[in-house]
Structure formats: C-alpha cells, structure tokens
Design a protein around this motif. Structure first.
Motif, PDB file in Angstrom:
ATOM      1  N   PHE A 183       0.826  -1.131   0.035  1.00 49.32           N
ATOM      2  CA  PHE A 183       0.078  -0.072  -0.088  1.00 49.32           C
ATOM      3  C   PHE A 183       0.893   1.278   0.116  1.00 49.32           C
ATOM      4  CE2 PHE A 183      -2.867  -3.085   1.990  1.00 49.32           C
ATOM      5  CZ  PHE A 183      -3.969  -3.005   1.001  1.00 49.32           C
ATOM      6  N   ASN A 184       2.044   1.203   0.593  1.00 55.18           N
ATOM      7  CA  ASN A 184       2.862   2.215   0.715  1.00 55.18           C
ATOM      8  C   ASN A 184       3.663   2.491  -0.487  1.00 55.18           C
ATOM      9  OD1 ASN A 184       2.390   3.397   3.243  1.00 55.18           O
ATOM     10  ND2 ASN A 184       3.629   1.876   4.440  1.00 55.18           N
ATOM     11  N   ASP A 185       4.171   1.226  -1.120  1.00 54.67           N
ATOM     12  CA  ASP A 185       5.027   1.119  -1.958  1.00 54.67           C
ATOM     13  C   ASP A 185       4.148   1.385  -3.610  1.00 54.67           C
ATOM     14  OD1 ASP A 185       7.238   0.525  -0.565  1.00 54.67           O
ATOM     15  OD2 ASP A 185       7.231  -1.615  -1.067  1.00 54.67           O
ATOM     16  N   ILE A 186       3.125   0.923  -3.506  1.00 51.82           N
ATOM     17  CA  ILE A 186       2.241   1.341  -4.908  1.00 51.82           C
ATOM     18  C   ILE A 186       1.329   2.440  -4.975  1.00 51.82           C
ATOM     19  CG2 ILE A 186       0.533   0.405  -6.372  1.00 51.82           C
ATOM     20  CD1 ILE A 186       1.763  -2.515  -5.516  1.00 51.82           C
ATOM     21  N   PHE A 187       0.699   2.729  -3.717  1.00 51.46           N
ATOM     22  CA  PHE A 187      -0.385   3.897  -3.647  1.00 51.46           C
ATOM     23  C   PHE A 187       0.218   4.885  -2.914  1.00 51.46           C
ATOM     24  CE2 PHE A 187      -2.657  -0.426  -3.893  1.00 51.46           C
ATOM     25  CZ  PHE A 187      -3.480  -0.138  -4.982  1.00 51.46           C
ATOM     26  N   GLY A 188       1.294   4.959  -2.244  1.00 49.26           N
ATOM     27  CA  GLY A 188       1.882   6.117  -1.573  1.00 49.26           C
ATOM     28  C   GLY A 188       1.502   5.986  -0.008  1.00 49.26           C
ATOM     29  N   HIS A 189       2.373   6.818   0.821  1.00 51.91           N
ATOM     30  CA  HIS A 189       1.904   6.700   2.210  1.00 51.91           C
ATOM     31  C   HIS A 189       0.816   6.910   2.745  1.00 51.91           C
ATOM     32  CE1 HIS A 189       6.198   5.176   3.411  1.00 51.91           C
ATOM     33  NE2 HIS A 189       6.660   5.752   2.283  1.00 51.91           N
ATOM     34  N   GLU A 190       0.379   8.053   1.920  1.00 56.62           N
ATOM     35  CA  GLU A 190      -1.070   8.686   2.432  1.00 56.62           C
ATOM     36  C   GLU A 190      -2.027   7.507   2.436  1.00 56.62           C
ATOM     37  OE1 GLU A 190      -4.091  10.424   3.865  1.00 56.62           O
ATOM     38  OE2 GLU A 190      -1.945  11.516   3.731  1.00 56.62           O
ATOM     39  N   CYS A 191      -2.014   6.752   1.320  1.00 51.83           N
ATOM     40  CA  CYS A 191      -2.867   5.527   1.255  1.00 51.83           C
ATOM     41  C   CYS A 191      -2.635   4.617   2.480  1.00 51.83           C
ATOM     42  CB  CYS A 191      -2.718   4.978   0.130  1.00 51.83           C
ATOM     43  SG  CYS A 191      -3.761   3.322   0.003  1.00 51.83           S
ATOM     44  N   GLY A 192      -1.355   4.340   2.751  1.00 51.16           N
ATOM     45  CA  GLY A 192      -1.130   3.309   3.904  1.00 51.16           C
ATOM     46  C   GLY A 192      -1.458   3.783   5.211  1.00 51.16           C
ATOM     47  N   ASP A 193      -1.599   5.222   5.328  1.00 57.98           N
ATOM     48  CA  ASP A 193      -2.105   5.911   6.646  1.00 57.98           C
ATOM     49  C   ASP A 193      -3.586   5.783   6.802  1.00 57.98           C
ATOM     50  OD1 ASP A 193       0.375   6.581   7.574  1.00 57.98           O
ATOM     51  OD2 ASP A 193      -0.038   8.663   6.675  1.00 57.98           O
ATOM     52  N   GLN A 194      -4.081   5.739   5.430  1.00 62.52           N
ATOM     53  CA  GLN A 194      -5.760   5.579   5.353  1.00 62.52           C
ATOM     54  C   GLN A 194      -6.243   4.041   5.792  1.00 62.52           C
ATOM     55  OE1 GLN A 194      -6.724   6.893   1.426  1.00 62.52           O
ATOM     56  NE2 GLN A 194      -8.801   7.785   2.172  1.00 62.52           N
ATOM     57  N   VAL A 195      -5.239   3.438   5.295  1.00 64.43           N
ATOM     58  CA  VAL A 195      -5.659   1.852   5.605  1.00 64.43           C
ATOM     59  C   VAL A 195      -5.454   1.708   7.064  1.00 64.43           C
ATOM     60  CG1 VAL A 195      -4.785  -0.409   5.295  1.00 64.43           C
ATOM     61  CG2 VAL A 195      -4.869   0.746   3.522  1.00 64.43           C
ATOM     62  N   LEU A 196      -4.404   2.060   7.796  1.00 59.26           N
ATOM     63  CA  LEU A 196      -4.323   1.961   9.151  1.00 59.26           C
ATOM     64  C   LEU A 196      -5.261   2.865  10.276  1.00 59.26           C
ATOM     65  CD1 LEU A 196      -0.399   2.746   9.570  1.00 59.26           C
ATOM     66  CD2 LEU A 196      -1.390   0.587   9.825  1.00 59.26           C
ATOM     67  N   ARG A 197      -5.709   4.047   9.788  1.00 56.61           N
ATOM     68  CA  ARG A 197      -6.910   4.744  10.165  1.00 56.61           C
ATOM     69  C   ARG A 197      -8.269   3.879  10.251  1.00 56.61           C
ATOM     70  NH1 ARG A 197      -4.276   9.481   8.461  1.00 56.61           N
ATOM     71  NH2 ARG A 197      -5.193   9.282   6.562  1.00 56.61           N
ATOM     72  N   GLY A 198      -8.333   3.365   8.864  1.00 56.38           N
ATOM     73  CA  GLY A 198      -9.706   2.617   8.635  1.00 56.38           C
ATOM     74  C   GLY A 198      -9.721   1.416   9.465  1.00 56.38           C
ATOM     75  N   THR A 199      -8.670   0.657   9.474  1.00 53.62           N
ATOM     76  CA  THR A 199      -8.446  -0.643  10.138  1.00 53.62           C
ATOM     77  C   THR A 199      -8.650  -0.523  11.492  1.00 53.62           C
ATOM     78  OG1 THR A 199      -6.738  -1.601   8.697  1.00 53.62           O
ATOM     79  CG2 THR A 199      -6.863  -2.702  10.727  1.00 53.62           C
ATOM     80  N   GLY A 200      -8.075   0.856  12.306  1.00 49.90           N
ATOM     81  CA  GLY A 200      -8.277   0.938  13.759  1.00 49.90           C
ATOM     82  C   GLY A 200      -9.896   1.238  13.965  1.00 49.90           C
ATOM     83  N   ALA A 201     -10.311   2.107  13.239  1.00 56.08           N
ATOM     84  CA  ALA A 201     -11.732   2.458  13.223  1.00 56.08           C
ATOM     85  C   ALA A 201     -12.752   1.404  13.136  1.00 56.08           C
ATOM     86  CB  ALA A 201     -11.997   3.465  12.302  1.00 56.08           C
ATOM     87  N   LEU A 202     -12.391   0.382  12.223  1.00 54.66           N
ATOM     88  CA  LEU A 202     -13.102  -0.531  12.059  1.00 54.66           C
ATOM     89  C   LEU A 202     -13.071  -1.504  13.015  1.00 54.66           C
ATOM     90  CD1 LEU A 202     -15.234  -2.372  10.243  1.00 54.66           C
ATOM     91  CD2 LEU A 202     -13.212  -2.880   8.726  1.00 54.66           C
ATOM     92  N   LEU A 203     -11.973  -1.894  13.707  1.00 59.68           N
ATOM     93  CA  LEU A 203     -11.546  -2.786  15.031  1.00 59.68           C
ATOM     94  C   LEU A 203     -12.403  -2.157  16.164  1.00 59.68           C
ATOM     95  CD1 LEU A 203      -8.015  -3.662  14.483  1.00 59.68           C
ATOM     96  CD2 LEU A 203      -9.887  -5.032  14.238  1.00 59.68           C
ATOM     97  N   GLN A 204     -12.220  -0.695  16.318  1.00 56.30           N
ATOM     98  CA  GLN A 204     -12.845  -0.268  17.432  1.00 56.30           C
ATOM     99  C   GLN A 204     -14.734  -0.626  17.287  1.00 56.30           C
ATOM    100  OE1 GLN A 204     -11.504   3.869  17.364  1.00 56.30           O
ATOM    101  NE2 GLN A 204     -11.135   3.536  19.602  1.00 56.30           N
ATOM    102  N   PHE A 205     -15.263  -0.266  16.071  1.00 59.30           N
ATOM    103  CA  PHE A 205     -16.443  -0.746  15.868  1.00 59.30           C
ATOM    104  C   PHE A 205     -16.909  -1.882  16.102  1.00 59.30           C
ATOM    105  CE2 PHE A 205     -19.952  -1.606  13.132  1.00 59.30           C
ATOM    106  CZ  PHE A 205     -21.203  -0.673  13.644  1.00 59.30           C
ATOM    107  N   ILE A 206     -16.144  -2.777  15.738  1.00 56.75           N
ATOM    108  CA  ILE A 206     -16.539  -4.350  15.725  1.00 56.75           C
ATOM    109  C   ILE A 206     -16.344  -4.588  17.318  1.00 56.75           C
ATOM    110  CG2 ILE A 206     -15.705  -6.737  15.049  1.00 56.75           C
ATOM    111  CD1 ILE A 206     -14.808  -5.461  12.439  1.00 56.75           C
ATOM    112  N   ASN A 207     -15.499  -4.164  18.129  1.00 60.89           N
ATOM    113  CA  ASN A 207     -15.174  -4.761  19.224  1.00 60.89           C
ATOM    114  C   ASN A 207     -15.329  -3.745  20.359  1.00 60.89           C
ATOM    115  OD1 ASN A 207     -13.281  -7.303  18.690  1.00 60.89           O
ATOM    116  ND2 ASN A 207     -12.576  -5.723  17.461  1.00 60.89           N
ATOM    117  N   LYS A 208     -16.713  -3.004  20.320  1.00 62.95           N
ATOM    118  CA  LYS A 208     -17.109  -2.240  21.207  1.00 62.95           C
ATOM    119  C   LYS A 208     -16.907  -2.645  22.655  1.00 62.95           C
ATOM    120  CE  LYS A 208     -20.490  -0.327  18.267  1.00 62.95           C
ATOM    121  NZ  LYS A 208     -21.910  -0.039  17.705  1.00 62.95           N
ATOM    122  N   ASP A 209     -17.376  -3.921  22.923  1.00 65.48           N
ATOM    123  CA  ASP A 209     -17.285  -4.539  24.286  1.00 65.48           C
ATOM    124  C   ASP A 209     -15.949  -4.933  24.817  1.00 65.48           C
ATOM    125  OD1 ASP A 209     -19.907  -3.772  24.638  1.00 65.48           O
ATOM    126  OD2 ASP A 209     -20.189  -5.773  24.065  1.00 65.48           O
TER     127      ASP A 209
END
Length: 510
Positions: A183-209
């Motif tokens: 993701f960093n090499d092909i799409f750029g570091h901004e895309c990599g950061d987007q993936v990390l933020r999205g993963t973090g937000a999704l994990l928080q949503f899935i694991n509320k408890d």
C-alpha cells in the motif's frame, strides 16, 4: 415511562462517573470523609465557643474548605457551598443581638471564602483536565486514536497478573494487515495511513465491548479481552474477521478495499501461557503461522511441548524438561530459532502424516523438528544475528551446527533416528549438501522431510538478510529445486496438503 427510565439511567451513569473520578480507591473515600467531619466539627465548635474565639475557628473552617475543594474540585465545592449556606443561617441568627460590624465581618469572610474556593475549584479542574489530556496523549496512537504500544505492554502485564490471580482466562489476539508494504510502495504513504486509520476505526466498531484495543506499531494491532476458554476466543476471532470483510467497504477507498485483509494469531493465559511475555510470544508465533498459511487466516497457538507431553510415553517424560532447557538456552542467543523450530516441527508432522508414516515415526519427526537447530547453541551470537553476508570461515562454523546438534542429542540416541534426522537435515537430494554430502535415498526419509519443512519456513520468514516469500512463491521455489535440493515426492506431498489445509481454513472462515 421511557423518559423516566432514561433519566434514571442517566443519573446512574452520572454517579458511576462520579465514583470513577473522585472515589477510585478507599484512600480517596476516607480523605473525603475526613474533610467532611473536620468541617462539621469546626462548625459545631464555632456555634458553642465564646465570641472572641470565633475568628480562629472560622479560619480553621475556611482552611478545611480550601483543602476539600483543592482535592475534590467541583464536588468539594458543591458540598462546601451547601454547608456554607447552613453556616450563613447560623451567622444571621447569632449576630442579631451583636454589633453590626461583627455581622459584616462574618459575612465578608464567608463571601471571600466562597469566591476563593470557587477560583480554586476552576483552576484545579482545568489543571486536572490538562493532566488527563497529557496522560491520554501519552498512551494514544496519534494516527489511529487507539491505545499505543507502550500502553499495550503495560496493560498486558497488568491484565495477565489479574487473570492469574482471579483464575479466569485472558485472551490476546494479534492482527496484522497483509502485504501492508505494498500500500505504501504502490499507492503512497497517504494511502498506507488511510488503511491504518480505517483498520483502527473498524476494529473499534467491531469490538465495542473489548477490554483493550491497541496499535502495537507498524501494521500490527492487538486486542486484549477476557474469555471463557479456547473455543470462545476462536469464535470471537472468526466473528471479527467476518465483520471486517462485511464492513470494510465503509472504511476503505473503493480501489483498495478488496486488497485489505487481516491475519490473526491468538493465545490465552493462564491455560496456555504462564505470564505476559509468554502470552505475547505465543500470539506472535500464531500470527506468524497464520501468515505462513497464505495470509488472511486465523491461527491459534499450538504448544509443541504440550503436544509432545500428551503423546510421549512415561519412559520418556523426563525429555520434556530436557527439551525445554535446550530451547531456553538457544532462545537467549536467537529468538528466531525457537519459533522457527516450532513451526518446522509442525510442518514435519504434517508431511509425515500425509506420507502415512507410523505414529512412532511421526513422533520422532516432531522431536527432530523441534530440535533440528539445537546445534546453534554452539554458534557465537555475533554470527547468528549477523546482518549482511558471512565470511567463508563463519559459513563453515554455521555448517557445523547439524554436527553440534547430533553431539548435544547423543544421550537420546536410543530414540530411533532422532540424531540422524538432526545431523542430515541440510543434506541435498543431489548430494551437494552438508555435513556428509549424502544423496537421494541415502539421506534418511526424516532428514529429507525436515529439509523441505525447514526451507519452506525459512523462505516465509522475515530475516535481516533477505525478503520473505509469499506462500505461492515458496511453493514455486520448492518445485524449482525438487530433484536437486529436495526430494520431489516430499515436495509434492507437502504442497498438496498445505493447499488442502488452506482450503479448509477458508471454508471455516466463510
């Protein structure tokens, strides 16, 4: 009715928050009670003493109020204001028959005290908010908003100790974004950061408890949560993975959402691990194995020593202690070797069962896989952990580790072929291997199996001297060298069973 119920629930949450903010330990409760009793005591004495002593007692009362508000900010202010309202009534009653100047002095004193403690409450609250904010920043990952690695390590230690003392199971799930580097090499570091933020937000949503969700650094996340047993944490991980696949289109850009997948490794304490370090090690090994199975997988840690203990005869139970001691010794030199040996042992057993070897032969393979690199105990740490190419002399030292291993395991020579498998696991099918240059069927079947298992895991491992392969790349490499480095029949059997295993894993996740 619903409105009343909501108000009751709001009130309940208010008092709960109050308790967390001000009465989080017995000492705080006792301190609050002491200030209250002191203030009431001064008030009672103030009413009873002669007029000339009232000034001294009023000063003591004000001092108590200051400390009360300083320690308990707005809560202390609220209680003091209620008590001061009662004091004002007493002042009015007491000074009706006294000179006006005394009444004015008393009222001014109370007013000054009220204004002063209000300022103290405001400043104290502001300071506490600032401290809380700084504390939060110290334990929060800036990019994802999850807890950071520092908080993860501290919490894992604390929660593990509580689980051991409380006799309940604590689960640890480590998650890794597959092929994150692309993701960093092909799409750029901004895309990599987007993936990390999205993963973090999704994990928080899935694991509320969930108890604790952290970003452990890079593209790795962790979830610490109490569980009932092994089956529970596996069920939670499967549900989490299904939810991630179902919801990820809402968190990632359209052009990459199908490329974002997770591998998961997990273990529990105290049933499997005995402390936080062991729990983290086991979950990390399980995650590593999940990625070795082709990524986008879930894997639960399997303790090789525990498996051996279950299958070993009573005559050889003392070997458990020997194995543990040997692995512990090499672990101090090279952490990679221990995890690698556990995985090689698992692959060797898989191949042995696929080739329909007897249970006894499979058991010896399991031992040999676990101990095949034990000779590295004799290799200097500086060589084992060398970054960059080795000198010819250093290569010769490394190539002697199978012989060192055979010598170390000599007391176990009554276990059929164990030392032979360890000595010859670096022999090549075409005779160009070491240490004895054996070829073809002159190399024992167990050693040929270990050669394939060892090479496969090495190809999938991230080492300082080369990139790791994908599972398919590793399969292609095994096929390319079948007939030269590897026994072709073993390569075919291994690739077939590994692909079947991957297929079964995918069906379970679906």
């Amino acid at each position: 009715m619903f409105r009343m119920l909501r108000q009751i629930l709001d009130l309940k949450s208010f008092f709960k928050q109050l308790g967390e903010d001000y009465f989080n330990c017995i000492a705080r409760k006792a301190e609050f009670a002491v200030y209250g009793l002191a203030y009431i005591l001064w008030t009672a004495i103030l009413i009873a003493v002669p007029h000339e002593y009232k000034g001294i007692l009023a000063s003591l009362q004000s001092t108590t109020a200051f400390f009360w508000v300083l320690r308990f900010s707005y809560l202390g202010l609220a209680v003091v204001c209620i008590l001061m309202a009662r004091d004002l009534f007493d002042i009015i009653c007491s000074y009706l028959n006294q000179p006006l100047v005394d009444f004015i002095i008393a009222m001014c004193t109370k007013t000054f005290t009220a204004v002063s403690i209000s300022i103290v409450a405001i400043l104290t609250t502001k300071q506490k908010k600032q401290e809380k904010k700084l504390q939060q920043l110290a334990i929060t990952d800036e990019l994802t908003g999850l807890f950071n690695q520092r908080y993860f390590i501290e919490s894992l230690k604390q929660e593990t100790q509580l689980a051991i003392k409380g006799h309940y199971q604590l689960g640890l799930i480590l998650l890794d974004i597959d092929d994150f580097k692309t993701f960093n090499d092909i799409f750029g570091h901004e895309c990599g950061d987007q993936v990390l933020r999205g993963t973090g937000a999704l994990l928080q949503f899935i694991n509320k408890d969930s108890l604790i969700i952290c970003r452990c650094g890079g593209d790795e996340f962790a979830i610490i949560l109490p569980v009932k047993d092994l089956a529970t944490i596996r069920e939670i991980a499967c549900r989490m993975k299904q939810a991630f696949e179902r919801l990820k289109h809402e968190y990632f850009p359209k052009d990459i959402q199908n490329k974002v997948t997770l591998s998961m490794g997990m273990s529990i304490c105290p049933e499997m691990a005995k402390n936080s370090d062991e729990l983290l090690y086991q979950a990390d090994m399980a995650l590593y194995h999940a990625k070795n199975l082709g990524k986008n997988k879930i894997h639960f840690y399997q303790d090789v020593i525990l498996q051996i203990r279950k299958g070993i005869s009573s005559d050889h139970q003392q070997l458990i202690g020997v194995f543990k001691a040997l692995l512990s010794t090499i672990s101090t030199k090279d952490k990679y070797t221990v995890g690698h040996s556990e995985r090689v042992s698992g692959y060797a057993v898989l191949i042995g069962e696929t080739l329909n070897l007897s249970p006894k032969e499979v058991t010896i393979l399991q031992y040999a896989g676990l101990l095949h690199d034990i000779g590295k105990i004799e290799i200097p740490k500086s060589i084992l952990n060398r970054i960059g190419p080795l000198t010819e002399e250093e290569k010769c030292i490394i190539r002697n580790h199978p012989v060192f291993g055979e010598n170390i395991l000599e007391p176990l020579e009554d276990m059929d072929h164990l030392t032979d498998f360890v000595r010859h696991h670096h022999e090549r099918f075409d005779g160009s291997g070491y240490p004895d240059g054996l070829a073809g069927n002159k190399i024992s079947l167990g050693a040929r199996i270990l050669c394939v298992a060892d090479s496969y895991d090495a190809m999938l491992s991230e080492r300082s001297y080369g990139r790791c392969f994908t599972q398919e790349e590793a399969f292609q490499e095994l096929q390319r060298f079948a007939g030269t480095q590897f026994d072709p029949e073993i390569v075919r059997a291994f690739i077939t069973v590994m692909r079947l295993k991957t297929l079964q894993e995918n069906k379970i996740l679906a």
